[in-house]
Design a protein around this motif. Sequence first.
Motif, short mmCIF file in Angstrom:
data_model
loop_
_atom_site.label_atom_id
_atom_site.label_comp_id
_atom_site.label_asym_id
_atom_site.label_seq_id
_atom_site.Cartn_x
_atom_site.Cartn_y
_atom_site.Cartn_z
N GLU A 236 0.99 -1.35 0.13
CA GLU A 236 -0.13 0.06 -0.03
C GLU A 236 0.89 1.19 0.05
O GLU A 236 0.78 2.18 -0.70
N ALA A 237 1.77 1.19 0.94
CA ALA A 237 2.86 2.50 0.79
C ALA A 237 3.47 2.68 -0.36
O ALA A 237 3.54 3.78 -0.91
N ALA A 238 4.07 1.62 -0.90
CA ALA A 238 4.96 1.62 -2.40
C ALA A 238 3.78 2.19 -3.47
O ALA A 238 4.20 2.95 -4.11
N MET A 239 2.68 1.43 -3.54
CA MET A 239 1.73 2.12 -4.60
C MET A 239 1.36 3.51 -4.44
O MET A 239 1.07 4.38 -5.41
N LEU A 240 1.24 3.94 -2.98
CA LEU A 240 0.78 5.39 -2.83
C LEU A 240 1.86 6.27 -3.18
O LEU A 240 1.59 7.15 -3.91
N ALA A 241 3.04 5.74 -2.89
CA ALA A 241 4.08 6.65 -3.58
C ALA A 241 4.25 6.70 -5.01
O ALA A 241 4.66 7.65 -5.64
N HIS A 242 4.03 5.45 -5.59
CA HIS A 242 3.97 5.27 -7.12
C HIS A 242 3.15 6.24 -7.70
O HIS A 242 3.15 6.88 -8.88
N TYR A 243 1.74 6.20 -7.20
CA TYR A 243 0.94 7.20 -7.70
C TYR A 243 1.19 8.76 -7.43
O TYR A 243 1.29 9.36 -8.58
N GLU A 244 1.83 8.90 -6.48
CA GLU A 244 2.24 10.29 -6.36
C GLU A 244 3.36 10.84 -7.28
O GLU A 244 3.20 11.79 -7.84
N ALA A 245 4.21 9.72 -7.45
CA ALA A 245 5.24 9.94 -8.73
C ALA A 245 4.39 10.06 -10.13
O ALA A 245 5.00 11.22 -10.85
#
Length: 329
Positions: A236-245
């Motif tokens: 979840e944390a990695a995909m949240l960061a992926h979306y932000e990028a």
Amino acid sequence: MNALPEGLAEFIAAAGWGGAQVQPLPGDASFRRYFRLVNGDDQSAMLMHAPPPHEDPAPFLHVAHWLNSHGMRAPAILAEDAGAGWVLTEDFGNDRMRDWLDLNPDDEREAYEAAVEALAALHRLPPGPFPAYDMAVYQREAALLTEWYCPAQGITVDAQAYAAAWEEVLTPMLARQAPGVTVLRDYHAENIMLLDGRPSAPQGLIDFQDALVGHPAYDLVSLLQDARRDVAEPLEAAMLAHYEAAAGVTGEDFRADYARLGAQRNAKIVGIFTRLDRRDGKPRYLDLIPRVWAALERDLAHPALAPVARWFDANIPAQLRAVYGAFPA
């Protein structure tokens, strides 16, 4: 419910699919029914029956036409009779993201990256011609918890203070929501189709008929705090960061709004799943409530949720929040 709906044969004949084999498919938590049509050339199409007065396929058609006209992959509409509740669409096949990952767990990160990138692409578009996801809608949805879950647990709560807490929590977010993005509202692994059988395949979108214009974090929460599938917190944390990028989003405000909408959505889902049991006789959704409660508790721990968290602590005993979906007889 096993009999074919009245008018089916006439509709598919008029659409050029007369004589096709009709295969009933599992439904969802609504009155809609689904069928796969297979003709003599082994071509297939999907038939949805959304019978009035319980259902209205017009919103589905409205959103599908908009998504397809803007480069997103909703199913192509082959024939429609909204007044009678019939829609014939392109067949996206059987590769739901959820089912694919059950069989191919090593592809999880790749599949979620593709789903996040599809959201970012949707959010780069101007918002669609849909109603606003405004405070009244957020409040109405959050209230499903006090309207259904709390009575089912046999507790009386301060609903007025609940609404006031949400007002305080959501007001700062609404100022950042404009001009908004198209929010599909039920974007998760069971509503994403992998169109060519690969985890990074184009994202086929379904179940979007309730689209509104709202905050970009909402569908991200729907995907990453999935009521029907475990998404590990590191993913979840990695995909949240992926979306932000992918979306060019930065700052703590977005993370806070993600938690706000996570709590709001999860409170709503607890209420909806309770209602499905108590009103609609569908108890199977109760088994999903523990996962939703766990995500809700994580969201409530964010400082932005402090007023709502205090309400939960004052109104819903800890032992009921631990028992989750177990209701008194």
